[in-house]
Design an enzyme around this catalytic site. Structure first.
Site, PDB file in Angstrom:
ATOM      1  N   SER A 137       0.593  -1.088  -0.475  1.00  0.00           N
ATOM      2  CA  SER A 137       0.216  -0.144   0.190  1.00  0.00           C
ATOM      3  C   SER A 137       0.582   1.418   0.097  1.00  0.00           C
ATOM      4  CB  SER A 137      -1.113  -0.017   1.587  1.00  0.00           C
ATOM      5  OG  SER A 137      -2.115   1.004   1.079  1.00  0.00           O
TER       6      SER A 137
ATOM      7  N   ASP B 284     -10.203  -5.005  -3.973  1.00  0.00           N
ATOM      8  CA  ASP B 284      -9.590  -4.118  -3.109  1.00  0.00           C
ATOM      9  C   ASP B 284     -10.984  -3.152  -2.645  1.00  0.00           C
ATOM     10  OD1 ASP B 284      -7.568  -2.241  -1.421  1.00  0.00           O
ATOM     11  OD2 ASP B 284      -6.229  -3.149  -3.120  1.00  0.00           O
TER      12      ASP B 284
ATOM     13  N   HIS C 197      -7.152  -6.232   0.035  1.00  0.00           N
ATOM     14  CA  HIS C 197      -6.177  -4.982   0.665  1.00  0.00           C
ATOM     15  C   HIS C 197      -4.879  -5.608   0.868  1.00  0.00           C
ATOM     16  CE1 HIS C 197      -4.150  -0.975  -0.235  1.00  0.00           C
ATOM     17  NE2 HIS C 197      -4.218  -0.859   1.217  1.00  0.00           N
TER      18      HIS C 197
END
Length: 260
Positions: free
Chosen positions: A104, A205, A235
């Site tokens: 991320s 996601d 995610h």
């Protein structure tokens, strides 16, 4: 008196030594960077899997994380990069080659290292990296961050039951504004990324949209770049059903890009 926040495992940083006897006598390092509002807990199984292959692994705890969500409203994106650089330099002291990886927002930090450290970085592994967004509400951040300290958190977007990345339950807006400020530096400099890139992206996601994928794939100058889709993870894929695949394929990637 305010309670003093403490760093307790599994939110604490991780440092796992190299085992050159498992990697042909060479010390190879991997730096893994967690995401925004997350913690090293999201990277611990991945780090351990790489360590089991003989790689030295560093998973720093980024400033503002692992304490209280309010602390993320008092740090800058350069603080995150500085902490990652320090971990990277520790690996370089003992290792012949170092690969960087990120989940991320940690993907932005990993890319920034690849941009600024050049050939010192042997390769980049990204898992659902966050470098752009199509969400129009982000345009309001410069004003909203002064009016609202935080919104509902985004931690633990994980399909697999009973997993916990030990992240914050709130989304600090001044901290989020620092994430978008980092994009303004990282994205224009993607052309400086020439190292091999392995990119894992979850098809489902709930935290980020798909815009980061073309931004990175079309922005880097790497001749060796591959995107691999994850069909059974959300995610935080490093703790999800596809985690073992990420561990195995990233280990293969590290071996390939650090080979003499």
């Amino acid at each position: 008196m305010a309670e003093t926040p403490t760093h307790q495992f599994p939110t604490a940083p991780l440092a796992l030594p190299a085992q050159p006897d498992r990697t042909g006598g060479r010390a190879i390092g991997v730096l893994l960077v967690h995401g925004f509002t997350g913690s090293p807990a999201s990277m611990k199984p991945w780090a351990q899997a790489l360590a089991d292959q003989g790689y030295a692994v560093e998973v720093p705890l980024l400033p503002g994380h692992g304490t209280r969500w309010q602390d993320l409203n008092h740090v800058s994106w350069t603080d995150w990069c500085t902490e990652a650089e320090a971990a990277f330099d520790r690996l370089r002291e003992d290792c012949e080659a170092v690969v960087v990886g990120g989940l991320s927002m940690g993907g932005s930090v990993a890319l920034r290292l690849a941009e600024t450290r050049g050939t010192q970085v042997s390769g980049v592994v990204l898992v659902n990296p966050f470098v752009s967004s199509m969400r129009t509400e982000l345009h309001a951040l410069p004003v909203l961050k002064h009016l609202v300290p935080a919104l509902r958190g985004v931690a633990n977007d994980i399909k697999k039951p009973d997993q916990n990345e030990h992240g914050y339950d709130r989304l600090p807006l001044k901290g989020l504004a620092e994430v978008t400020a980092m994009w303004k530096v990282v994205v224009p400099d993607l052309k400086l990324v020439t190292q091999p890139v392995l990119y894992f992206r979850s098809n489902d996601d709930h935290v980020i949209d798909v815009s980061s994928s073309p931004t990175i794939l079309h922005g880097v100058a790497s001749a060796d770049i591959e995107e691999r889709t994850l069909n059974n993870s959300y995610h935080v894929a490093t703790l999800d059903h596809d985690a073992e695949r990420i561990f195995a394929e990233s280990a293969e990637f590290v071996a390939r890009v650090t080979a003499p």
